[in-house]
Write a protein that holds these residues in place. Structure first.
Motif, PDB file in Angstrom:
ATOM      1  N   VAL A  24      -1.551  -3.094  -1.929  1.00  0.00           N
ATOM      2  CA  VAL A  24      -2.121  -4.365  -1.494  1.00  0.00           C
ATOM      3  C   VAL A  24      -2.412  -4.327   0.002  1.00  0.00           C
ATOM      4  CG1 VAL A  24      -1.592  -6.800  -1.117  1.00  0.00           C
ATOM      5  CG2 VAL A  24      -1.062  -5.746  -3.306  1.00  0.00           C
ATOM      6  N   GLY A  25      -3.599  -4.807   0.376  1.00  0.00           N
ATOM      7  CA  GLY A  25      -3.937  -4.952   1.781  1.00  0.00           C
ATOM      8  C   GLY A  25      -3.518  -6.327   2.268  1.00  0.00           C
ATOM      9  N   PHE A  26      -2.946  -6.411   3.450  1.00  0.00           N
ATOM     10  CA  PHE A  26      -2.472  -7.667   4.015  1.00  0.00           C
ATOM     11  C   PHE A  26      -3.386  -8.056   5.167  1.00  0.00           C
ATOM     12  CE2 PHE A  26       1.407  -9.768   6.326  1.00  0.00           C
ATOM     13  CZ  PHE A  26       0.809 -11.015   6.184  1.00  0.00           C
ATOM     14  N   ASP A  54       8.103  -3.984  -5.483  1.00  0.00           N
ATOM     15  CA  ASP A  54       7.558  -2.623  -5.660  1.00  0.00           C
ATOM     16  C   ASP A  54       6.059  -2.554  -5.417  1.00  0.00           C
ATOM     17  OD1 ASP A  54      10.052  -1.478  -6.314  1.00  0.00           O
ATOM     18  OD2 ASP A  54       9.854  -2.125  -8.392  1.00  0.00           O
ATOM     19  N   VAL A  55       5.631  -3.232  -4.387  1.00  0.00           N
ATOM     20  CA  VAL A  55       4.229  -3.223  -3.980  1.00  0.00           C
ATOM     21  C   VAL A  55       4.114  -2.512  -2.628  1.00  0.00           C
ATOM     22  CG1 VAL A  55       2.241  -4.632  -3.305  1.00  0.00           C
ATOM     23  CG2 VAL A  55       3.718  -5.364  -5.189  1.00  0.00           C
ATOM     24  N   GLU A  56       3.186  -1.586  -2.538  1.00  0.00           N
ATOM     25  CA  GLU A  56       2.935  -0.905  -1.268  1.00  0.00           C
ATOM     26  C   GLU A  56       1.981  -1.771  -0.441  1.00  0.00           C
ATOM     27  OE1 GLU A  56       2.879   3.486  -1.102  1.00  0.00           O
ATOM     28  OE2 GLU A  56       0.792   3.196  -0.404  1.00  0.00           O
ATOM     29  N   ASP A 112      -5.856  -2.393  -4.051  1.00  0.00           N
ATOM     30  CA  ASP A 112      -6.119  -3.083  -5.315  1.00  0.00           C
ATOM     31  C   ASP A 112      -6.409  -4.559  -5.103  1.00  0.00           C
ATOM     32  OD1 ASP A 112      -5.542  -0.758  -6.930  1.00  0.00           O
ATOM     33  OD2 ASP A 112      -3.438  -1.068  -6.387  1.00  0.00           O
ATOM     34  N   PHE A 113      -5.685  -5.158  -4.163  1.00  0.00           N
ATOM     35  CA  PHE A 113      -5.854  -6.575  -3.851  1.00  0.00           C
ATOM     36  C   PHE A 113      -5.729  -6.770  -2.343  1.00  0.00           C
ATOM     37  CE2 PHE A 113      -4.031  -6.442  -8.144  1.00  0.00           C
ATOM     38  CZ  PHE A 113      -4.976  -7.177  -8.847  1.00  0.00           C
ATOM     39  N   ILE A 114      -6.200  -7.930  -1.880  1.00  0.00           N
ATOM     40  CA  ILE A 114      -6.046  -8.314  -0.473  1.00  0.00           C
ATOM     41  C   ILE A 114      -5.382  -9.678  -0.453  1.00  0.00           C
ATOM     42  CG2 ILE A 114      -7.231  -8.792   1.699  1.00  0.00           C
ATOM     43  CD1 ILE A 114      -9.590  -7.116   0.551  1.00  0.00           C
ATOM     44  N   ILE A 115      -4.289  -9.787   0.281  1.00  0.00           N
ATOM     45  CA  ILE A 115      -3.579 -11.076   0.335  1.00  0.00           C
ATOM     46  C   ILE A 115      -3.524 -11.575   1.777  1.00  0.00           C
ATOM     47  CG2 ILE A 115      -2.216 -10.659  -1.741  1.00  0.00           C
ATOM     48  CD1 ILE A 115      -0.429 -10.421   1.528  1.00  0.00           C
TER      49      ILE A 115
END
Length: 375
Positions: free
Chosen positions: A142-144, A169-171, A211-214
């Motif tokens: 995940v991108g922050f 368990d998220v990178e 995979d996602f951006i939060i």
């Protein structure tokens, strides 16, 4: 200066009955951009888009104030220069103790009207997390997207986001080259700078291959999800499809164990989360499981922050916020959670002015503490 009034101004401008003037700018910038009018309009009028179009045209006709223009166009797209500017301003304020008129709301406009910026963090988020912590067999990458206030002031929010996601368990990848979302530039009609910032952010997160951006900032989230479509068109589609507010993301993809805190906590709906993204259930679900949740009266009512509105109309901003402060105190909660660092700053300022001991935190911090208690 109400929604229908500004729509009438737009019609008069279109028909040539009025022209672009400083007085018109005052009317436009007196809008808090809380988005409530657009959200509840029975006719579906996109009020915010109309006002933004007028603001853009206004900037083309009469320009933007000199100092904000320099900061937006010279410093904001250049992270190192912006960091230097903030640190210099902080040092200057310690040397020359000007009368404090209230906490600064939007860092790029720190010099307007003599506002003070809040204490800067000793280490900025984008420096602290330059190296990605590797997770063994991560569920996802995940991108922050951090945003300015979290990067420079509320680094504790970023710490909580990273800790919670690691626990799940998220990178977490925090691209160091990300820039301001562009909302200060958009608010003053600086389309060119807003586009430059948007292009950089989209490219940086595409290169990260996540995979996602939060994001943990309601205003940034709303800007990235909606404004980038208007600024970049289809170029931003894949980027926007990956975007989630942190509470929305966690509630959609994860289950987790908690030990509820004994602290009584209430919740304030950020306008850009509630009205701007239709997110209100998810943070409440998190808080109900994480602590002793106590709903306040009219939680969706604006706290009065409003970014540039707070700078140009500080006294009115604080008067609007008085109602929010009273309802927080009336709830009997020991803390109030929210999903926006801008709201947090405004609420902390409001509560401090009343001598209240109630604290304000981000929803993700409450979740993190409840997760820690369960270990």
């Amino acid at each position: 200066m109400v929604a229908r009034g500004r729509i009438s101004l737009a019609e008069a401008l279109r028909d040539g009955e009025i022209f672009y003037t400083k007085q018109l700018r005052d009317y436009l910038l007196s809008c808090k951009k809380c988005l409530r009018c657009s959200s509840i309009c029975p006719s579906g009028v996109d009020y915010d888009f109309i006002i933004q179009t007028m603001t853009d045209d206004l900037a083309n006709h009469i320009g933007i104030w000199l100092i904000p223009r320099i900061i937006l166009q010279l410093f904001l797209p250049r992270r190192r220069l912006f960091n230097l500017l903030l640190k210099s301003a902080s040092a200057f304020q310690r040397i020359v103790p000007l009368k404090r008129h209230g906490a600064m709301r939007h860092l790029p406009l720190m010099f307007m009207d003599g506002r003070w910026i809040p204490p800067l963090a000793k280490e900025f988020v984008l420096d602290k997390y330059r190296t990605t912590k590797k997770i063994h067999n991560p569920k996802m990458r995940v991108g922050f997207y951090v945003g300015c206030l979290i990067n420079y002031v509320y680094t504790d929010i970023a710490d909580a986001v990273v800790e919670v996601l690691h626990h799940l368990d998220v990178e977490v990848i925090i691209p160091s080259k990300q820039l301001c979302c562009g909302i200060p530039a958009r608010s003053l009609g600086d389309v060119k700078t807003a586009r430059k910032l948007a292009e950089t952010n989209v490219r940086v997160f595409e290169e990260a291959q996540v995979d996602f951006i939060i994001t943990a900032c309601a205003t940034c989230g709303r800007t990235l999800k909606r404004d980038y479509h208007h600024i970049l068109g289809d170029r931003s589609q894949k980027f926007r499809e990956k975007l989630y507010d942190i509470s929305e993301f966690i509630e959609k993809y994860f289950t987790y164990k908690l030990q509820p805190l004994t602290t009584k906590i209430s919740y304030h709906d950020p306008c850009h989360l509630h009205w701007g993204q239709n997110i209100s259930k998810q943070p409440r679900d998190i808080l109900r499981r994480s602590a002793q949740f106590q709903e306040m009266e009219t939680p969706e009512r604006c706290c009065g922050g409003g970014g540039i509105f707070n700078i140009l109309h500080y006294d009115l901003s604080m008067k609007i916020g008085e109602h929010k402060a009273r309802t927080i105190e009336k709830s009997g909660a020991k803390a109030v959670a929210t999903g926006c660092p801008g709201c947090r700053m405004q609420i902390e300022d409001l509560l401090a002015s009343r001598g209240s001991e109630i604290t304000c935190v981000h929803t993700i911090q409450v979740l993190r503490d409840a997760m820690v208690s369960a270990r």
